[in-house]
Design a protein around this motif. Structure first.
Motif, PDB file in Angstrom:
ATOM      1  N   TYR A   1      41.123  29.337  41.111  1.00 30.48           N
ATOM      2  CA  TYR A   1      41.370  30.578  41.847  1.00 30.48           C
ATOM      3  C   TYR A   1      41.298  31.752  40.868  1.00 30.48           C
ATOM      4  O   TYR A   1      42.224  31.993  40.093  1.00 30.48           O
ATOM      5  CB  TYR A   1      42.738  30.521  42.527  1.00 30.48           C
ATOM      6  CG  TYR A   1      43.013  31.646  43.504  1.00 30.48           C
ATOM      7  CD1 TYR A   1      42.740  31.506  44.860  1.00 30.48           C
ATOM      8  CD2 TYR A   1      43.546  32.856  43.064  1.00 30.48           C
ATOM      9  CE1 TYR A   1      42.995  32.523  45.756  1.00 30.48           C
ATOM     10  CE2 TYR A   1      43.796  33.887  43.949  1.00 30.48           C
ATOM     11  CZ  TYR A   1      43.521  33.720  45.297  1.00 30.48           C
ATOM     12  OH  TYR A   1      43.767  34.738  46.177  1.00 30.48           O
ATOM     13  N   ASP A   2      40.180  32.467  40.881  1.00 34.27           N
ATOM     14  CA  ASP A   2      39.982  33.610  39.992  1.00 34.27           C
ATOM     15  C   ASP A   2      40.130  34.912  40.785  1.00 34.27           C
ATOM     16  O   ASP A   2      39.896  34.945  42.002  1.00 34.27           O
ATOM     17  CB  ASP A   2      38.595  33.568  39.352  1.00 34.27           C
ATOM     18  CG  ASP A   2      38.432  32.413  38.376  1.00 34.27           C
ATOM     19  OD1 ASP A   2      39.459  31.930  37.865  1.00 34.27           O
ATOM     20  OD2 ASP A   2      37.292  31.993  38.139  1.00 34.27           O
ATOM     21  N   THR A   3      40.497  35.996  40.087  1.00 36.46           N
ATOM     22  CA  THR A   3      40.709  37.266  40.765  1.00 36.46           C
ATOM     23  C   THR A   3      39.908  38.398  40.115  1.00 36.46           C
ATOM     24  O   THR A   3      39.511  38.311  38.950  1.00 36.46           O
ATOM     25  CB  THR A   3      42.200  37.649  40.755  1.00 36.46           C
ATOM     26  OG1 THR A   3      42.656  37.786  39.408  1.00 36.46           O
ATOM     27  CG2 THR A   3      43.031  36.620  41.476  1.00 36.46           C
ATOM     28  N   PHE A   4      39.707  39.448  40.897  1.00 37.45           N
ATOM     29  CA  PHE A   4      39.033  40.656  40.422  1.00 37.45           C
ATOM     30  C   PHE A   4      39.798  41.868  40.919  1.00 37.45           C
ATOM     31  O   PHE A   4      40.696  41.744  41.771  1.00 37.45           O
ATOM     32  CB  PHE A   4      37.573  40.699  40.889  1.00 37.45           C
ATOM     33  CG  PHE A   4      37.384  40.592  42.379  1.00 37.45           C
ATOM     34  CD1 PHE A   4      37.402  41.725  43.190  1.00 37.45           C
ATOM     35  CD2 PHE A   4      37.202  39.356  42.990  1.00 37.45           C
ATOM     36  CE1 PHE A   4      37.233  41.629  44.570  1.00 37.45           C
ATOM     37  CE2 PHE A   4      37.024  39.249  44.374  1.00 37.45           C
ATOM     38  CZ  PHE A   4      37.041  40.390  45.158  1.00 37.45           C
ATOM     39  N   GLU A   5      39.445  43.056  40.410  1.00 36.64           N
ATOM     40  CA  GLU A   5      40.187  44.262  40.764  1.00 36.64           C
ATOM     41  C   GLU A   5      39.306  45.403  41.255  1.00 36.64           C
ATOM     42  O   GLU A   5      39.794  46.494  41.487  1.00 36.64           O
ATOM     43  CB  GLU A   5      41.033  44.732  39.575  1.00 36.64           C
ATOM     44  CG  GLU A   5      42.161  43.790  39.228  1.00 36.64           C
ATOM     45  CD  GLU A   5      43.452  44.511  38.905  1.00 36.64           C
ATOM     46  OE1 GLU A   5      43.407  45.722  38.668  1.00 36.64           O
ATOM     47  OE2 GLU A   5      44.502  43.859  38.905  1.00 36.64           O
ATOM     48  N   SER A   6      38.021  45.173  41.422  1.00 38.03           N
ATOM     49  CA  SER A   6      37.163  46.221  41.983  1.00 38.03           C
ATOM     50  C   SER A   6      35.967  45.596  42.673  1.00 38.03           C
ATOM     51  O   SER A   6      35.545  44.478  42.329  1.00 38.03           O
ATOM     52  CB  SER A   6      36.695  47.193  40.902  1.00 38.03           C
ATOM     53  OG  SER A   6      35.607  46.664  40.171  1.00 38.03           O
ATOM     54  N   LEU A   7      35.430  46.334  43.653  1.00 40.07           N
ATOM     55  CA  LEU A   7      34.236  45.862  44.349  1.00 40.07           C
ATOM     56  C   LEU A   7      33.068  45.697  43.397  1.00 40.07           C
ATOM     57  O   LEU A   7      32.239  44.806  43.552  1.00 40.07           O
ATOM     58  CB  LEU A   7      33.857  46.863  45.455  1.00 40.07           C
ATOM     59  CG  LEU A   7      34.686  46.805  46.734  1.00 40.07           C
ATOM     60  CD1 LEU A   7      34.280  47.932  47.663  1.00 40.07           C
ATOM     61  CD2 LEU A   7      34.521  45.459  47.424  1.00 40.07           C
ATOM     62  N   ASP A   8      32.994  46.581  42.410  1.00 36.83           N
ATOM     63  CA  ASP A   8      31.894  46.510  41.458  1.00 36.83           C
ATOM     64  C   ASP A   8      31.867  45.141  40.758  1.00 36.83           C
ATOM     65  O   ASP A   8      30.800  44.585  40.495  1.00 36.83           O
ATOM     66  CB  ASP A   8      32.011  47.629  40.424  1.00 36.83           C
ATOM     67  CG  ASP A   8      31.932  49.006  41.066  1.00 36.83           C
ATOM     68  OD1 ASP A   8      31.104  49.177  41.984  1.00 36.83           O
ATOM     69  OD2 ASP A   8      32.701  49.895  40.676  1.00 36.83           O
ATOM     70  N   GLU A   9      33.048  44.601  40.450  1.00 34.36           N
ATOM     71  CA  GLU A   9      33.127  43.301  39.787  1.00 34.36           C
ATOM     72  C   GLU A   9      32.552  42.191  40.647  1.00 34.36           C
ATOM     73  O   GLU A   9      31.735  41.377  40.196  1.00 34.36           O
ATOM     74  CB  GLU A   9      34.589  42.963  39.466  1.00 34.36           C
ATOM     75  CG  GLU A   9      35.217  43.729  38.344  1.00 34.36           C
ATOM     76  CD  GLU A   9      36.643  43.283  38.102  1.00 34.36           C
ATOM     77  OE1 GLU A   9      36.839  42.112  37.681  1.00 34.36           O
ATOM     78  OE2 GLU A   9      37.571  44.067  38.357  1.00 34.36           O
TER      79      GLU A   9
END
Length: 409
Positions: free
Chosen positions: A104-112
């Motif tokens: 389960y990985d996470t991101f913090e922006s749509l660009d990512e």
């Protein structure tokens, strides 16, 4: 003696249970049971233990019946999602119950997420993507089709969130959550109250008064959108004259900011008082107000000095969706997990955990959560806000160039 209140009496053909919440403390969620979810564990509360025991036997029998036709799941599932966006106990329970190893990985922006998925070799089986980039990714051919026959709980999704403009027929996506991006602020320190984008773009208003205490979003779509809305331009615009005007506005604003903040940064900053106004997602601000995290449920407001305002000029609205990236190796597990989250009870648990609205669970959350406009954006307001259209690769590249100019300024 701890006092309880009835939260909701729930019955479905494959599960029935009663969940009660102590308002005096938090309900720590651990999930135990099969298919229908019994909520309990050392920190949780269940009514009528003898009844629950009999229900467990019933659920086991029913699960055997259902299991006859249930598809065999792959042993792995790789998920890519926003930070602070699900009840992690439920994810862990589902993985254990189904014998699936989850990354389960996470991101913090749509660009990512766009950058990762547009390669077509992300390595993920399931991701959460917002409306406009979802259509961009579909156009690029980097999404697998969704098989709604494998997602019977799709029937619980409200009609408003089916057959969306960005994915007609739900060919590539299923709704996850939705909301707005506007302004979170400290109502005990900021005066007068925040009402407009002008408060963070004009020096003679809050921008100058609270210099070094205001943040804008790290996501380019959100920050461009805010600037363009303030200027009276279309937030979807990629015209050079509009983007130039927006960038010059943002350059003038930049010296007065504390910086450009991601979810974790502005949530902790607002809570600690380092920031007084932050460009933010509604659910993140609700998460601060209720002191939420991904492991516990709090249904009482803890930090009432934090407010959330949709500016009078308007703001961006968005819908996040499950998608299956191209090349996913664990298709059955991906569909099964989507179906699990769309169970109304599971969706309700996720909503009251992270304070983002999961549409399938709306009718099962406490009234104080369901009626909180910071969490469930009123439908009449949603209809008045701006929704992003998909950008072409060239349009996205053009905006990226302008953004780099801003970052270098």
């Amino acid at each position: 003696m701890t006092k309880y209140i009835w939260y909701k009496a729930i019955y479905t053909p494959i599960s029935k249970f009663y969940l009660m919440v102590s308002r005096r403390d938090v309900l720590k969620v651990a999930v135990a049971g099969v298919l229908g979810l019994a909520i309990g564990g050392a920190g949780g509360y269940i009514s009528r233990q003898s009844e629950i025991e009999s229900l467990k036997k019933e659920v086991v029998e029913l699960s055997k019946q259902v299991g006859v036709t249930a598809p065999k799941l792959e042993p792995n599932l790789n998920i890519y999602n926003w930070t602070y966006y699900i009840n992690r106990n439920i994810v862990d329970w589902w993985a254990k119950e189904n014998g699936v190893q989850i990354v389960y990985d996470t991101f913090e922006s749509l660009d990512e997420v766009v950058a990762k998925l547009q390669t077509g070799t992300s390595g993920y089986d399931l991701a959460v993507v917002s409306d406009s980039p979802l259509q961009e990714l579909a156009n690029l051919g980097v999404l697998e089709p969704i098989d709604l026959k494998k997602i019977p709980n799709f029937k619980h999704v409200p009609e408003r969130f089916k057959n969306p403009y960005y994915d007609p027929g739900n060919k590539y996506s299923v709704i996850y959550s939705y909301g707005t991006t506007a302004l979170g602020w400290n109502n005990s320190e900021v005066s007068p109250e925040v009402t407009a984008w002008a408060d963070v773009f004009e020096v003679d208003r809050h921008l100058g008064k609270y210099k070094g205490k205001i943040t804008m979003h790290t996501d380019t779509i959100e920050t461009f959108g805010a600037a363009l809305i303030y200027l009276g331009r279309d937030p979807n615009s990629t015209k050079d004259e509009d983007l130039r005007e927006a960038i010059e506005l943002l350059k003038k604003q930049k010296p007065y900011l504390a910086g450009y903040a991601s979810t974790e940064e502005y949530m902790s900053g607002l809570e600690a008082g380092r920031f007084l106004i932050s460009h933010a997602y509604n659910g993140d601000i609700a998460g601060i107000i209720y002191a939420s995290d991904e492991r516990e449920i709090l249904i009482t407001k803890q930090l009432e000095y934090i407010s959330y305002t949709v500016p009078e000029e308007g703001a961006l609205a968005w819908a996040d969706n499950f998608v299956i990236p191209k090349g996913a190796k664990n298709i059955e597990a991906a569909h099964a997990f989507i179906n699990f989250i769309l169970d109304p009870i599971v969706s309700a648990i996720c909503t009251i955990t992270v304070k983002y609205p999961f549409p399938a669970g709306r009718d099962y959350v406490p009234e104080e959560i369901r009626s909180d406009p910071v969490i469930f954006t009123p439908e009449e307001l949603l209809d008045k806000l701006y929704w992003m259209r998909p950008l072409t690769p060239d349009e996205r590249a053009k905006r990226a160039e302008y953004w780099l100019e801003l970052m270098a300024a």
